[in-house]
Design an enzyme around this catalytic site. Structure first.
Site, PDB file in Angstrom:
ATOM      1  N   ASP A 143       6.099  38.072  36.009  1.00 32.82           N
ATOM      2  CA  ASP A 143       4.703  38.056  35.581  1.00 32.82           C
ATOM      3  C   ASP A 143       4.318  36.752  34.875  1.00 32.82           C
ATOM      4  O   ASP A 143       4.914  36.373  33.864  1.00 32.82           O
ATOM      5  CB  ASP A 143       4.489  39.242  34.635  1.00 32.82           C
ATOM      6  CG  ASP A 143       3.018  39.516  34.365  1.00 32.82           C
ATOM      7  OD1 ASP A 143       2.218  38.574  34.393  1.00 32.82           O
ATOM      8  OD2 ASP A 143       2.678  40.687  34.140  1.00 32.82           O
TER       9      ASP A 143
ATOM     10  N   SER B 101      -1.093  37.420  37.038  1.00 34.95           N
ATOM     11  CA  SER B 101      -0.815  38.851  37.194  1.00 34.95           C
ATOM     12  C   SER B 101      -1.939  39.527  37.995  1.00 34.95           C
ATOM     13  O   SER B 101      -2.231  39.103  39.105  1.00 34.95           O
ATOM     14  CB  SER B 101      -0.625  39.479  35.807  1.00 34.95           C
ATOM     15  OG  SER B 101       0.012  40.729  35.895  1.00 34.95           O
TER      16      SER B 101
END
Length: 296
Positions: free
Chosen positions: A152, A39
């Site tokens: 993510d 991320s």
């Protein structure tokens, strides 16, 4: 030689703390020979891997207009916020640079909705891997790569210790977790000033429907899950050193003072310098040879 591998965890705006961690490590003479990220950690890892210094990264991030970075485009996919401006910014900052062009080995994690599995991104263009790894489900649209729908990486691997260890199996791994332990409170919420990031017509509708509060609960629930997965992964795959900056009160998409958050990373790293020094093991000839080969 003070060579280490680094694993940078996810956490949205909290991820600016990674800048301070890397800066202190460099100042203390440590050489980051491999880097993995999830991320926001993937974003910092990619910038660092191509050769940008921590000071340069802080400068780049500080110039970003945080009010407008996640605006929805006219033809955006179904999502609360968009990544169109992020894509344009990455085009400007990284261009078409690929993993093969980085100065040190780098890898990024994402989760694939097509197979419900974790994927490692270590080839192709860096900007595409970043866009996949930062695509928070329910907030940003999944990133389509061939027949895969990527989101993510923090969903399955919040702090990619295992990935850093794969990149440099003979080096100590310094990991940075941006989540708080389960016993403490956290602030994983959407900004209250939604109008700064979403067109006013949508913001008014969100306010009327109480969606803002619902999303707050949704993200808080995700945070609990994320912290649980983080603890389980760290227990199963412990790094040699775990750095945990005091960023738990920073919200996922908060507008932050980049230098201040980076400073929190610096503070946490300085406290652990004796432990990092202790974790360094003497390198033999074979270790040094492997490190040089990994560099290229």
């Amino acid at each position: 030689m003070k060579n280490i591998a680094v694993a940078l965890g996810g956490g949205g705006a909290r991820g600016n703390a990674h800048i301070g961690v890397l800066r202190v490590l460099e100042e203390e003479g440590y050489v980051v020979s491999a880097i993995a990220g999830t991320s926001f950690g993937a974003l910092v890892a990619a910038f660092y891997a191509v050769g940008y210094s921590p000071n340069e990264i802080e400068n780049f991030f500080s110039k970003v207009d945080q009010n407008k970075m996640y605006e929805l485009g006219l033809h955006a996919n179904p999502s609360l916020l968009g990544l169109g401006r992020v894509r344009k910014w990455l085009d400007k900052m990284l261009g078409d640079k690929t993993f093969s062009e980085t100065r040190i080995p780098c890898a990024i994690t994402a989760a694939d909705l097509s197979c419900n599995c974790e994927v490692t991104l270590n080839s192709g263009m860096l900007k595409n891997a970043i866009l996949a790894s930062i695509a928070i489900p329910g907030i940003f649209p999944p990133y389509k790569m061939d027949d895969h729908h990527l989101v993510d990486g923090g969903i399955l691997n919040p702090v990619p210790v295992s990935l850093a260890r794969e990149l440099a199996p003979r080096l100590p791994v310094v990991a940075v977790a941006l989540t708080a332990p389960l016993s403490s409170t956290s602030a994983y919420y959407l900004p209250t000033s939604l109008s700064a990031m979403i067109p006013s017509s949508i913001a008014r509708r969100i306010t009327r429907l109480n969606v803002s509060q619902a999303m707050d609960i949704f993200l808080h629930s995700i945070d609990i899950s994320n912290r649980t997965i983080t603890e389980l992964r760290l227990e199963k795959e412990p790094p040699d050193i775990l750095i945990r900056p005091a960023v738990e009160q920073i919200g996922l998409l908060d507008q932050v003072d980049i230098a201040h958050v980076a400073g929190l990373g610096e503070d946490a790293t300085k406290i652990l310098l004796p432990a990092i020094k202790k974790a360094m093991r003497p390198q033999g000839f074979f270790d040094i040879l492997m490190t040089l080969l990994q560099k290229g």
